[in-house]
Enzyme design. Structure first.
Site, PDB file in Angstrom:
ATOM      1  N   ASP A 296       0.811  -1.213   0.000  1.00  0.00           N
ATOM      2  CA  ASP A 296       0.000   0.000   0.000  1.00  0.00           C
ATOM      3  C   ASP A 296       0.849   1.269   0.000  1.00  0.00           C
ATOM      4  O   ASP A 296       2.007   1.270   0.427  1.00  0.00           O
ATOM      5  CB  ASP A 296      -0.895   0.039   1.240  1.00  0.00           C
ATOM      6  CG  ASP A 296      -2.060  -0.926   1.144  1.00  0.00           C
ATOM      7  OD1 ASP A 296      -2.077  -1.733   0.205  1.00  0.00           O
ATOM      8  OD2 ASP A 296      -2.936  -0.873   2.033  1.00  0.00           O
ATOM      9  N   HIS A 440       3.489  -2.391   3.219  1.00  0.00           N
ATOM     10  CA  HIS A 440       3.559  -1.022   2.701  1.00  0.00           C
ATOM     11  C   HIS A 440       4.926  -0.798   2.062  1.00  0.00           C
ATOM     12  O   HIS A 440       5.952  -0.958   2.740  1.00  0.00           O
ATOM     13  CB  HIS A 440       3.336   0.001   3.831  1.00  0.00           C
ATOM     14  CG  HIS A 440       1.978  -0.080   4.449  1.00  0.00           C
ATOM     15  ND1 HIS A 440       1.645  -1.052   5.369  1.00  0.00           N
ATOM     16  CD2 HIS A 440       0.860   0.694   4.273  1.00  0.00           C
ATOM     17  CE1 HIS A 440       0.380  -0.881   5.745  1.00  0.00           C
ATOM     18  NE2 HIS A 440      -0.120   0.173   5.097  1.00  0.00           N
TER      19      HIS A 440
END
Length: 491
Positions: A296, A440
């Site tokens: 992400d 992430h």
């Protein structure tokens, strides 16, 4: 290849009947004498090799009881002769070894076959950069049948040295070769199982040393790739306590590809580079375990390429849920994701909590990333999935979303711990088939963790796939606004 004797071009003078009779009787006497000396056998015909129109003293020649081999090699320019002869010796050794092993098989001994005759002759093609492709046609004569095979190499005409893959291809070319080769092997019955093993994945990584045995014939590049294959052989006769001995063997895989698929990245004879993105083909085996690593908040100019490089090495792909502002900031990284075979997905335009937005603002957040990616890739890439920031979803978001809403089944909490070691330990201790794993790529620690997680999961037997590949392989459909947590139906 010529087997017929040359025809005579001169004519014979006219003969009188007496002379003809004398010659006829003389011929009978000569024939009778030859027949007697040869034990009544017919005259011996020229052999497969003796009928050649080249001289054997200009070639390597080996004769055994069960086979005879001749290998020719280029004798000009002078600079290449030494290397050409070494390559011919290598080919001779390979052919001799194979035919020695074949002649020792019980079936070969029982049938008592005639000697196998093998000729390896070549032709050459001049390429760019003073390079020469030497292509062998190997003909194996067994009885009245002739089997054919090919082999070859490329060398520098000025130095006589063999051309290696790092001289013939740039890194993008090696990336394409690796991706195309892996997919081809997965789609051949004989190599399908091997293509998912760690030894194959390692041997087919986009590194020059893995693809340095090759040649070009017309527009076809042919590669020879060595892969370590483990075989199990049983030791001992006690069935209740049978032991297994694991030994490694080398298996040579041969594969051909049209050089034009590499565009300008084959440096010795460049093709035309297409304007479209090169999106590598990917084949997923639904019978094997798989997980979807997802990242992400990117793309990130340093961390995302680190993750992509590791995925590429281990034949994996992931889904990158991108924020629109970063898509605008790092368009080159977005394209790298696509050309790696990974999935570009949306994480909204600027990462708000979607449940707190007006209808108009929500519409912008749900659609703006798709518009940016369409423009950037000239509509080659269509956004198929979206991850809502913070996992926040309500009925308004579900009804307005044009794509499925991808959540997760395994949260690494990498944003919180900022520890590569803790992220690695959590994933490897809890991962299950069908998981969607949340990470992430904006954090360097997460990229570091991925560099360990990706090879470890591969070694454990997991395929690393995109969310779309995961759902399709598991036979699960997705619809707009649907919340997806994993491909494990029990969850």
């Amino acid at each position: 290849m010529k087997f017929a004797a040359p025809k005579s071009n001169h004519r014979s003078p006219r003969r009188t009947p007496g002379v003809l009779l004398f010659l006829f009787i003389g011929g009978l006497l000569c024939l009778f004498g030859f027949w007697s000396l040869s034990g009544g056998q017919k005259p011996k015909k020229p052999s497969f090799l003796e009928a050649e129109d080249r001289q054997l003293d200009h070639a390597l020649h080996q004769k055994q009881d069960n086979f005879e081999i001749v290998v020719f090699y280029p004798e000009e320019p002078q600079e290449i002769v030494s290397t050409a002869k070494q390559q011919a010796e290598q080919l001779m050794t390979s052919l001799s070894t194979k035919n020695t092993e074949m002649s020792e098989l019980p079936a070969a001994k029982q049938e008592n076959p005639e000697p196998v005759l093998i000729k390896a002759d070549y032709h050459t093609e001049i390429l760019n950069r003073n390079t020469l492709s030497v292509v062998y046609l190997i003909q194996k004569k067994v009885g009245d049948q002739i089997e054919e095979d090919h082999w070859g190499y490329i060398l520098d005409q000025q130095t006589g040295e063999l051309i290696t893959a790092d001289q013939a291809f740039d890194q993008t070319g090696l990336d394409r070769i690796s991706a195309l080769f892996r997919d081809a092997m997965k789609n051949q019955e004989a190599t399908h199982d091997l293509a998912y093993t760690l030894s194959f994945i390692t041997a087919s990584a986009p590194a020059a040393e893995n693809f340095s045995s090759f040649y070009l014939e017309e527009d076809q590049l042919t590669f020879f790739v060595d892969v370590a294959v483990e075989s199990l052989s049983e030791v001992g006769s006690n069935e209740e306590n049978t032991q297994k001995n694991t030994s490694a063997m080398e298996k040579e895989l041969r594969w051909s590809v049209d050089r034009n698929r590499l565009g300008s990245h084959f440096l010795l004879k460049p093709g035309v580079e297409e304007e479209n993105l090169f999106i590598p083909p990917r084949t997923v085996d639904p019978q094997r375990p798989m997980v979807a690593l997802t990242f992400d908040d990117g793309p990130h100019p340093k961390n995302t390429p680190r993750i992509l490089e590791t995925l590429k090495t281990y034949d994996g792909a992931s889904t990158f849920f991108m924020v629109g502002t970063n898509v605008e900031r790092y368009p080159d990284v977005v394209l790298q994701v696509a050309e790696n075979g990974s999935e570009i997905a949306s994480h909204t335009y600027n990462h708000p909590n979607l449940t707190r937005l007006s209808a108009d603002s929500l519409n912008v957040q749900l659609n703006r990333v798709s518009e940016l990616v369409n423009d950037l890739t000239h509509q080659q890439i269509q956004i198929q999935t979206l991850r809502p920031p913070y996992g926040a979803v309500n009925e308004q978001v579900k009804e307005a979303s044009p794509t499925p809403l991808i959540l997760w089944s395994l949260d690494t909490l990498d944003w919180k711990t900022r520890s590569a070691e803790k992220t690695v330990d959590l994933v490897l201790s809890q991962v299950e088939d069908g998981d969607i794993i949340l990470m992430h790529d904006i954090h360097a620690e997460s990229a570091e963790a991925a560099e360990t997680i990706i090879p470890k999961l591969t070694e454990m037997g997991f395929q690393l796939v995109t969310v779309q590949e995961l759902m399709e392989a598991k036979g699960l459909s997705m619809s707009p606004g649907q919340k997806i947590f994993s491909a494990n139906q029990d969850n």
